[in-house]
Write a protein that holds these residues in place. Structure first.
Motif, mmCIF file in Angstrom:
data_model
loop_
_atom_site.group_PDB
_atom_site.id
_atom_site.type_symbol
_atom_site.label_atom_id
_atom_site.label_comp_id
_atom_site.label_asym_id
_atom_site.label_seq_id
_atom_site.Cartn_x
_atom_site.Cartn_y
_atom_site.Cartn_z
ATOM 1 N N LYS A 93 33.114 30.297 44.136
ATOM 2 C CA LYS A 93 33.083 28.941 44.462
ATOM 3 C C LYS A 93 31.662 28.398 44.052
ATOM 4 O O LYS A 93 30.684 28.870 44.258
ATOM 5 C CB LYS A 93 33.317 28.632 45.857
ATOM 6 N N LEU B 110 40.924 34.231 34.752
ATOM 7 C CA LEU B 110 40.848 35.137 35.942
ATOM 8 C C LEU B 110 39.408 36.246 35.553
ATOM 9 O O LEU B 110 39.079 37.125 36.158
ATOM 10 C CB LEU B 110 41.881 36.453 36.237
ATOM 11 N N GLU C 100 38.426 43.028 41.331
ATOM 12 C CA GLU C 100 39.112 43.898 42.216
ATOM 13 C C GLU C 100 40.516 44.226 41.592
ATOM 14 O O GLU C 100 41.002 45.462 41.896
ATOM 15 C CB GLU C 100 39.420 43.347 43.376
HETATM 16 P P1 AMP Z 1 31.869 35.031 45.883
HETATM 17 O O1 AMP Z 1 31.910 35.939 47.301
HETATM 18 O O2 AMP Z 1 31.406 33.875 45.653
HETATM 19 O O3 AMP Z 1 30.683 36.015 45.072
HETATM 20 O O4 AMP Z 1 33.220 35.544 44.935
HETATM 21 C C1 AMP Z 1 33.484 36.875 44.999
HETATM 22 C C2 AMP Z 1 35.100 36.524 44.447
HETATM 23 O O5 AMP Z 1 35.065 35.756 43.541
HETATM 24 C C3 AMP Z 1 35.548 38.065 44.410
HETATM 25 O O6 AMP Z 1 36.436 38.222 45.301
HETATM 26 C C4 AMP Z 1 36.247 37.675 43.082
HETATM 27 O O7 AMP Z 1 37.619 38.465 42.847
HETATM 28 C C5 AMP Z 1 36.483 36.132 42.839
HETATM 29 N N1 AMP Z 1 36.472 35.586 41.570
HETATM 30 C C6 AMP Z 1 35.642 35.884 40.525
HETATM 31 N N2 AMP Z 1 36.165 35.305 39.604
HETATM 32 C C7 AMP Z 1 37.475 34.779 40.042
HETATM 33 C C8 AMP Z 1 38.233 33.850 39.095
HETATM 34 N N3 AMP Z 1 38.118 33.373 38.013
HETATM 35 N N4 AMP Z 1 39.444 33.115 39.647
HETATM 36 C C9 AMP Z 1 39.500 33.455 41.015
HETATM 37 N N5 AMP Z 1 38.779 34.324 41.720
HETATM 38 C C10 AMP Z 1 37.668 34.833 41.212
#
Ligand code: AMP
Length: 405
Positions: free
Chosen positions: A203, A299, A329
């Motif tokens: 986000k 993704l 993941e």
């Molecule tokens: P954060 O905790 O904000 O650093 O977000 C990490 C999470 O963002 C991880 O669990 C990733 O799977 C997720 N993430 C990264 N890229 C994407 C994407 N393109 N669409 C959805 N989730 C994402």
């Protein structure tokens, strides 16, 4: 830690908030325990006795039906075996955090001995930063050492208020906390250039302040992960079903404008690996990040973006990385994060300084076995984020001391 610990009782706030197996309550990742060892060994070698305190999980948020604490699940007794194995010294466990038993055990503690208090969050007063509770903790010891970087951004009794009860000669940072502050300072104060920051994750809203501040500091800002699609859509791109925070689109445009005004290179992934479902079994293909068809979601970053990002990282002399480039993941969407991790490791080999600043990028670097090939991997997600956002951490402020790079 320039305090004479000889024959002193030392109250040490550590971050033993480690993940436990859901059934057996055994420690599944002991990184945080290991990272506290230099401090604990230093105090023992200096002739001190250690009274350890930490929180574990959120016991007040998972009360039993009768309103009582789920002791079995949240007791710090669950980590004693692992702690003894790593420290190599007997650890006396105290079944209360403060009270008669804790006072008696602390009073009887001798040079070279270690005791561990029960989970600080069993007391409601902990999170309130309560003075009375903090003074009871303080009364157990002669010296206070704070080594809990992971909770230094919380103004809790054991991380912040307790420091009020010790004067400057009787309190100090532990070696881990000191190291975290020193490494963060290396990035935030006069970084060697070029300075490249890589920010990813789900986000924009979580990293808004970080992005804004980084634009004041970096030469290149790389934005990947789910948050990149809010930027893409704000520019008028089609992002299909990718993650998007509509209410942050104006902000995304402001950040892009700010970067332009400051002459900061801002890189977004020009292509993406897109999938027809949020699943490792989904169909997937590559598409330009601003032309993602309806029914598909980005993704991971695509190969073109991987190359572009890697090149920018390769030339860097200071690198900060916070947040994965995709849904790492899931193996199908882990390539972008893997390549960026490799580029960070390569740049480090070429003499760059690299800080992996918290959360999921730490998990990614560990998962890829690259943690020894980067300069520093932070133990504190939220705390590191706040530090990099330029905030003063309450647990640090309370010590009345500063650490420079
Ligand atoms: P954060 O905790 O904000 O650093 O977000 C990490 C999470 O963002 C991880 O669990 C990733 O799977 C997720 N993430 C990264 N890229 C994407 C994407 N393109 N669409 C959805 N989730 C994402």
């Amino acid at each position: 830690m320039n305090i004479n610990f000889s024959d002193k009782k030392v109250l040490v706030r550590v971050d033993f908030n480690v993940p436990l197996d859901k059934q057996t309550f055994e420690v599944t990742d002991d990184t945080r325990i290991r990272r506290a060892m230099p401090t604990l060994e230093g105090i023992l070698e200096g002739g001190g006795a250690i009274i350890l305190m930490s929180h574990l999980g959120r016991p007040q948020k998972a009360l039993k039906e009768d309103g009582s604490i789920d002791v079995e699940r949240f007791t710090l007794k669950n980590i004693v075996g692992k702690l003894v194995e790593i420290l190599g010294v007997e650890v006396r466990f105290c079944e209360e955090t403060v009270g008669e038993k804790a006072t008696e055990m602390a009073a009887n503690l001798k040079r070279g001995q270690v005791m561990l208090l029960e989970n600080t969050r069993f007391q409601k007063e902990e999170k309130k930063g309560d003075k009375e509770f903090a003074s009871q903790l303080a009364s157990l010891a002669d010296v206070y050492v704070n080594d809990a970087f992971g909770t230094a951004h919380r103004a809790h009794a054991s991380t912040t208020t307790v420091a009020e009860f010790f004067d400057a000669d009787h309190k100090c940072f532990g070696l881990l906390l000191e190291n975290e502050l020193r490494n963060a300072a290396r990035v935030t104060n006069n970084p060697e250039r070029p300075f490249v920051a890589i920010v990813g994750g789900a986000k924009v809203s979580d990293k808004m302040l970080l992005l804004d501040r980084l634009i004041d500091q970096v030469d290149t800002l790389i934005i990947g992960g789910g948050m990149a699609y809010t930027f893409m859509k704000a520019r008028g791109g089609q992002i299909g079903n990718s993650l998007c925070e509509e209410d942050r689109m104006a902000l995304a445009n402001e950040l892009v404008q700010k970067a332009k005004d400051k002459g900061v290179e801002l890189l977004l992934p020009s292509d993406s690996v897109v999938a027809d479902a949020f699943s490792n079994d989904a169909q997937f293909k590559v598409a330009p990040s601003d032309l993602i068809p309806d029914g598909w979601m980005g993704l991971d970053i695509g190969v073109y973006a991987q190359n572009e990002f890697s090149q920018a990282i390769n030339n860097a002399k200071t690198i900060l990385w916070n947040g994965p480039m995709g849904v790492f993941e899931m193996s199908k969407f882990a390539n972008g994060t893997k390549l960026v991790a490799q580029a960070v490791a390569d740049a480090t080999k070429n003499g760059g300084f690299s800080l992996i600043g918290g959360g999921d990028s730490v998990a990614a670097v560990n998962q890829m076995g690259l943690s020894k090939e980067v300069s520093y991997v932070s133990t504190g997600g939220g705390a590191m984020l706040e530090l990099l956002e330029g905030k003063e951490l309450p647990g640090v402020k309370a010590m009345g001391k500063t650490i420079n790079a």
